[in-house]
Design a protein around this motif. Structure first.
Motif, mmCIF file in Angstrom:
data_model
loop_
_atom_site.group_PDB
_atom_site.id
_atom_site.type_symbol
_atom_site.label_atom_id
_atom_site.label_comp_id
_atom_site.label_asym_id
_atom_site.label_seq_id
_atom_site.Cartn_x
_atom_site.Cartn_y
_atom_site.Cartn_z
ATOM 1 N N VAL A 1 61.848 -75.924 2.979
ATOM 2 C CA VAL A 1 63.036 -75.586 2.281
ATOM 3 C C VAL A 1 63.632 -76.797 1.376
ATOM 4 O O VAL A 1 63.265 -77.821 1.775
ATOM 5 N N GLU A 2 64.094 -76.361 0.145
ATOM 6 C CA GLU A 2 64.674 -77.523 -0.649
ATOM 7 C C GLU A 2 65.807 -78.009 -0.102
ATOM 8 O O GLU A 2 66.786 -77.484 0.524
ATOM 9 N N PRO A 3 65.865 -79.395 -0.057
ATOM 10 C CA PRO A 3 66.990 -80.250 0.173
ATOM 11 C C PRO A 3 68.421 -79.547 -0.453
ATOM 12 O O PRO A 3 68.304 -79.018 -1.749
ATOM 13 N N GLY A 4 69.541 -79.558 0.192
ATOM 14 C CA GLY A 4 70.495 -78.816 -0.552
ATOM 15 C C GLY A 4 70.769 -77.435 -0.047
ATOM 16 O O GLY A 4 71.917 -77.064 -0.287
ATOM 17 N N LYS A 5 69.859 -76.749 0.510
ATOM 18 C CA LYS A 5 70.026 -75.470 0.791
ATOM 19 C C LYS A 5 70.636 -75.293 2.046
ATOM 20 O O LYS A 5 70.601 -76.196 2.738
ATOM 21 N N ILE A 6 71.492 -74.046 1.992
ATOM 22 C CA ILE A 6 72.379 -73.872 3.404
ATOM 23 C C ILE A 6 71.634 -72.846 3.964
ATOM 24 O O ILE A 6 71.172 -71.971 3.688
ATOM 25 N N ILE A 7 71.289 -73.257 5.319
ATOM 26 C CA ILE A 7 70.425 -72.474 6.280
ATOM 27 C C ILE A 7 71.113 -71.879 7.501
ATOM 28 O O ILE A 7 71.906 -72.538 8.101
ATOM 29 N N LYS A 8 70.981 -70.593 7.664
ATOM 30 C CA LYS A 8 71.766 -70.128 8.841
ATOM 31 C C LYS A 8 70.437 -69.488 9.773
ATOM 32 O O LYS A 8 69.624 -68.982 9.544
ATOM 33 N N LEU A 9 70.790 -69.937 10.856
ATOM 34 C CA LEU A 9 69.988 -69.687 12.122
ATOM 35 C C LEU A 9 70.489 -68.477 13.064
ATOM 36 O O LEU A 9 71.741 -68.799 13.651
ATOM 37 N N ARG A 10 70.057 -67.532 13.249
ATOM 38 C CA ARG A 10 70.510 -66.393 14.305
ATOM 39 C C ARG A 10 69.705 -66.716 15.461
ATOM 40 O O ARG A 10 68.582 -66.235 15.508
ATOM 41 N N LEU A 11 70.132 -67.304 16.430
ATOM 42 C CA LEU A 11 69.568 -67.299 17.818
ATOM 43 C C LEU A 11 69.965 -66.337 18.762
ATOM 44 O O LEU A 11 71.170 -66.131 19.124
ATOM 45 N N ILE A 12 68.826 -65.633 19.383
ATOM 46 C CA ILE A 12 69.085 -64.685 20.559
ATOM 47 C C ILE A 12 68.435 -65.065 21.782
ATOM 48 O O ILE A 12 67.211 -65.412 21.616
ATOM 49 N N ASN A 13 68.975 -65.231 22.881
ATOM 50 C CA ASN A 13 68.373 -65.549 23.966
ATOM 51 C C ASN A 13 68.003 -64.379 24.795
ATOM 52 O O ASN A 13 68.729 -63.717 25.484
ATOM 53 N N ALA A 14 66.529 -63.793 24.614
ATOM 54 C CA ALA A 14 66.310 -62.536 25.346
ATOM 55 C C ALA A 14 65.412 -63.135 26.562
ATOM 56 O O ALA A 14 64.781 -62.413 27.319
ATOM 57 N N ASN A 15 65.774 -64.154 27.201
ATOM 58 C CA ASN A 15 65.277 -64.836 28.274
ATOM 59 C C ASN A 15 65.944 -64.331 29.748
ATOM 60 O O ASN A 15 67.170 -63.818 29.470
ATOM 61 N N ASN A 16 65.324 -64.641 30.850
ATOM 62 C CA ASN A 16 66.068 -64.476 31.895
ATOM 63 C C ASN A 16 66.930 -65.591 32.561
ATOM 64 O O ASN A 16 67.484 -65.468 33.744
ATOM 65 N N GLN A 17 67.053 -66.507 31.870
ATOM 66 C CA GLN A 17 67.776 -67.880 32.168
ATOM 67 C C GLN A 17 68.291 -68.173 30.890
ATOM 68 O O GLN A 17 67.844 -68.016 29.738
ATOM 69 N N SER A 18 69.512 -68.981 30.998
ATOM 70 C CA SER A 18 70.159 -69.714 29.851
ATOM 71 C C SER A 18 69.127 -70.686 29.302
ATOM 72 O O SER A 18 68.144 -71.186 29.961
ATOM 73 N N SER B 1 77.106 -83.357 15.935
ATOM 74 C CA SER B 1 75.808 -84.269 15.511
ATOM 75 C C SER B 1 74.565 -83.638 16.038
ATOM 76 O O SER B 1 74.374 -82.877 16.772
ATOM 77 N N ASP B 2 73.474 -84.315 15.449
ATOM 78 C CA ASP B 2 72.091 -83.791 15.797
ATOM 79 C C ASP B 2 71.807 -84.165 17.040
ATOM 80 O O ASP B 2 70.582 -83.783 17.635
ATOM 81 N N GLN B 3 72.701 -85.032 17.790
ATOM 82 C CA GLN B 3 72.484 -85.224 19.196
ATOM 83 C C GLN B 3 73.495 -84.410 20.383
ATOM 84 O O GLN B 3 72.956 -84.606 21.264
ATOM 85 N N THR B 4 73.675 -83.252 19.968
ATOM 86 C CA THR B 4 74.421 -82.497 20.640
ATOM 87 C C THR B 4 73.683 -81.442 20.809
ATOM 88 O O THR B 4 73.409 -80.661 19.766
ATOM 89 N N ALA B 5 73.466 -81.139 22.271
ATOM 90 C CA ALA B 5 72.586 -79.938 22.385
ATOM 91 C C ALA B 5 73.668 -78.891 22.765
ATOM 92 O O ALA B 5 74.746 -79.130 22.713
ATOM 93 N N PHE B 6 73.069 -77.398 22.635
ATOM 94 C CA PHE B 6 73.709 -76.490 23.233
ATOM 95 C C PHE B 6 73.096 -75.496 23.923
ATOM 96 O O PHE B 6 71.636 -75.241 23.909
ATOM 97 N N ARG B 7 73.649 -74.751 24.953
ATOM 98 C CA ARG B 7 73.157 -73.789 25.760
ATOM 99 C C ARG B 7 73.401 -72.399 25.348
ATOM 100 O O ARG B 7 74.674 -72.220 25.498
ATOM 101 N N LEU B 8 72.505 -71.661 25.476
ATOM 102 C CA LEU B 8 72.788 -70.153 25.030
ATOM 103 C C LEU B 8 72.528 -69.423 26.597
ATOM 104 O O LEU B 8 71.484 -69.599 26.989
ATOM 105 N N ALA B 9 73.379 -68.624 26.792
ATOM 106 C CA ALA B 9 73.156 -67.776 28.237
ATOM 107 C C ALA B 9 72.384 -66.718 27.735
ATOM 108 O O ALA B 9 72.064 -66.270 26.589
ATOM 109 N N ALA B 10 71.565 -66.299 28.933
ATOM 110 C CA ALA B 10 70.675 -65.092 28.814
ATOM 111 C C ALA B 10 71.504 -63.881 28.444
ATOM 112 O O ALA B 10 72.633 -63.456 28.984
ATOM 113 N N GLY B 11 70.897 -63.399 27.136
ATOM 114 C CA GLY B 11 71.522 -62.280 26.574
ATOM 115 C C GLY B 11 72.581 -62.741 25.445
ATOM 116 O O GLY B 11 73.128 -61.826 24.534
ATOM 117 N N GLY B 12 72.929 -63.990 25.327
ATOM 118 C CA GLY B 12 73.876 -64.395 24.499
ATOM 119 C C GLY B 12 73.332 -64.648 22.934
ATOM 120 O O GLY B 12 72.071 -64.695 22.711
#
Length: 695
Positions: free
Chosen positions: A431-448, A475-486
């Motif tokens: 990806v070229e620097p300066g580009k804006i990226i969108k991540l669509r994250l889906i958790n199809a797992n059975n746990q968060s 910040s890039d040191q902030t994690a996030f948790r996605l619920a199962a199905g979230g």
């Protein structure tokens, strides 16, 4: 979880200590010297004081849980466990300890006759054993069966079991005491005493096991799912605090009733977007070379369907060779009830060679997904899922790159593998620097799942398809948790150095994850540890709607999430309960169209539970009894142990809707119920007769 772990440790310790006291007290008549008697009595007193101190700590722990989480967290304990424990602990304080203390003042001159009578008194032995068994019941219920809303019958059953188990030890010590009073007691050799003790213990165990077996047999028979049902529990219609509704006999003839099958929306409008999905088995290979015997739509791993907001979407499902049948549920999408994809409730299962067409207006923009709801714990695990992306009519931010990542755990010929789709290795994307990226994250797992985006600040712009207003940089040191199905939408601007998205605590440079880079990929991947965890209740601008300002609701429901050991459909299992029951005995929630509904989730169990209500979105109002700083909208809310949430929604989508834990293994053993509108009647049946097996 602190209270649960501490309670478990305390109650197990209390059980062991009181058993030692009871056994030691039973051996006092066999002590051969006055000095030894005083030493043993002092030792038993000390152990008793420790047991009482632990019991006091346990009580403080329960009070602390009450103060922190509320009455419903402790109601079952107070109503069912406390009475049994008091049966043992009160006699210990009133009778056992005073008798043990009396040996300090006893005179050697009165040895052995008077002392022998004192040492054999039943109240030295029976109360400690009663305290041990009461503590044991508390220990058992801490792990295996949190008492939720016990009835008088359930409490009475525990008390009867308690008394039956006490019979044989009591008979033994009472008989011995009477023999001593008559002067007919002779100390038997140690091996005979040990044999009698073993026989008494075995008899007690047999009685306890017999009672448990009788109860288990009743539970076994009651646990069998009906051959056919309409999925509603008409014996327990929970109407909240609203006006009672007429749901009993004769309601099917009511003039205003509508069948589920009629709730299709306007399907006469021509489709703007059409898809064909063929459910079929296929062997597939992950990026690592691991092989999966997968069940797929169109032979693909997690196919992506896209539509424009406002489009009429039509999806034809054909079952090629999935023997048990399939459906499609549009997770998080508020479709008309007949298009929701729940076999036995909104449609019949699509068997091999059959088809079903789903059609609905794509009113909601955002990131969603779809999956089979026929025996979902098995079918989703095997691969019957995909993503559903609805692009907004007007995008407020222009994204240069968009990546959809749906993570899942696969059973392969090389063991369990975690992957984004079929990519269980590190992916690399230039990806070229300066580009804006969108991540669509889906958790199809059975746990968060926990994610960490390293190398760039980022924003979470959407939760479960609903945009966050004024999202702040994390910040890039902030994690996030996605619920199962979230689902989360995450955006960042590509810097002039690599950016890494990885799952959980893994430091495996080969994935799964995705590495974004500029000119060339780095030779090595550096991993960081997170310093904080994203909290949606303190992020962005608060959602503002009719529920965030509401002070009164038309109906209020409470869902207490618990667990217990027991039978489900004739198989012994670890069960996950709602209000102490498992489906189909869980309550049916009854609402009227247009009402404002509040639901309180209370998690007393040992696991997280991502609660998912079909057909509606929930606004989160309170967490642990306190108003959240930033209410947010969700369709899959992860409720952790010892947490409570209050959510609200409007009953604006008539039908019969599932409401369940999206850890699908939990739903498969009972953690689901249904929300029904008072003017809707079923069109289908679930059970082995029809082959409709929803979960």
């Amino acid at each position: 979880m602190f209270e649960t772990i501490a309670s478990m440790m305390l109650t197990y310790a209390m059980t062991a200590l009181w058993f030692i006291v009871g056994t030691g007290a039973a051996g006092l008549p066999y002590v051969q010297s006055h000095r030894r008697l005083k030493v043993w009595a002092m030792l038993l007193r000390c152990i008793s004081y420790i047991g009482l101190a632990l019991a006091l700590l346990w009580c403080i722990l329960i009070v602390s849980l009450y103060v922190r989480c509320g009455w419903l967290f402790v109601e079952g304990i107070v109503k069912s466990i406390f009475p049994i424990m008091l049966i043992g602990y009160i006699p210990v304080v009133l009778y056992t300890l005073p008798r043990l203390r009396s040996f300090r003042a006893s005179s050697p001159d009165k040895w052995p006759s008077d002392t022998l009578i004192k040492t054999s008194h039943p109240m030295l032995v029976i109360p400690p054993y009663a305290a041990a068994f009461g503590s044991g019941i508390a220990a058992f219920h801490t792990i295996f069966s949190q008492p939720t809303l016990p009835s008088l019958l359930e409490t009475a059953q525990m008390i009867v079991l308690f008394l039956l188990v006490q019979v044989f030890p009591s008979l033994f010590v009472i008989r011995r005491h009477r023999a001593i009073l008559k002067g007919a007691f002779t100390a038997a050799p140690f091996w005979k005493r040990l044999l009698k003790f073993s026989v008494s213990g075995a008899a007690t165990a047999i009685v306890a096991i017999a009672v448990v077996v009788v109860q288990a047999w009743a539970d076994f028979n009651a646990s069998k799912l009906p051959e056919a049902s309409d999925m509603m529990n008409h014996q327990w219609m929970d109407e909240g605090s609203g006006t009672p509704t007429m749901m009993m006999s004769g309601h099917h003839n009511h003039a205003n009733m509508v069948e589920v099958s009629a709730l299709t929306g306007d399907v006469s409008v021509p489709a703007d977007t059409t898809y064909l999905l063929v459910a079929q088995k296929r062997e597939m290979t992950l990026a690592s070379g691991a092989v999966v015997e997968a069940w797929t739509y169109n032979g693909e791993v997690a196919p992506e369907l896209r539509a424009q907001q406002g489009d009429m979407v039509e999806v034809k499902l054909i079952n090629k060779n999935i023997d048990k049948g399939v459906t499609i549920h549009w997770h998080g999408y508020d479709v008309p009830n007949a298009m929701d994809g729940v076999p036995g409730m909104t449609q019949n299962v699509v068997n091999p060679g059959e088809s079903f067409t789903y059609k609905f207006r794509a009113e909601q923009a955002g990131t969603y997904w779809f999956h089979s709801h026929q025996q979902a714990a098995e079918q989703v695990r095997n691969g019957l899922f995909g993503s559903f992306i609805v692009e907004p009519k007007k995008e407020t931010i222009r994204y240069d790159e968009e990546v959809t990542l749906i993570n899942h755990n696969w059973n392969t010929d090389q063991g369990e593998r975690t992957a984004f789709g079929d990519q269980d290795r590190m992916q690399r994307k230039q990806v070229e620097p300066g580009k804006i990226i969108k991540l669509r994250l889906i958790n199809a797992n059975n746990q968060s799942q926990k994610y960490l985006l390293q190398g760039s600040d980022y924003k979470i712009t959407s939760i479960d398809g609903t945009p966050i207003q004024q999202p702040e940089s994390l910040s890039d040191q902030t994690a996030f948790r996605l619920a199962a199905g979230g689902r989360y939408d995450v955006s960042f601007t590509m810097p002039d150095h690599p950016v890494l998205l990885k799952l959980g605590e893994s430091t495996d440079a080969e994935g799964p994850g995705i590495l974004f880079y500029g000119d060339s990929p780095p030779d090595t991947i550096r991993f960081q540890t997170e310093s904080s965890l994203f909290d949606p209740s303190r992020y962005g601008k608060p959602a503002v709607n009719e529920w965030t300002a509401a002070t009164e609701f038309d109906r209020e429901f409470t869902m207490i999430l618990g667990n217990r050991m027991g039978f489900y459909n004739g198989k012994f299992n670890y069960l996950w309960t709602i209000n102490g029951e498992v489906y189909p005995h869980t309550p049916t929630l009854v609402v009227k169209e247009g009402e404002k509904i509040k639901t309180t989730f209370i998690n007393k169990s040992l696991s997280e539970h991502p609660m998912h209500l079909h057909g509606h979105h929930m606004t989160v109002l309170k967490k642990n009894g306190k108003s959240v700083e930033t209410p947010w909208v969700t369709d899959t809310l992860n409720v952790n142990p010892d947490e409570t949430y209050e959510v609200a929604f409007t009953a604006d989508n008539p039908g019969m809707w599932m409401d369940h834990c999206h850890i699908l293994d939990h739903a498969a053993v009972g953690m689901m119920l249904h929300l029904m509108y008072d003017n809707v009647i079923p069109s289908f049946e679930a059970g082995t007769r029809s082959g409709n097996m929803p979960e």
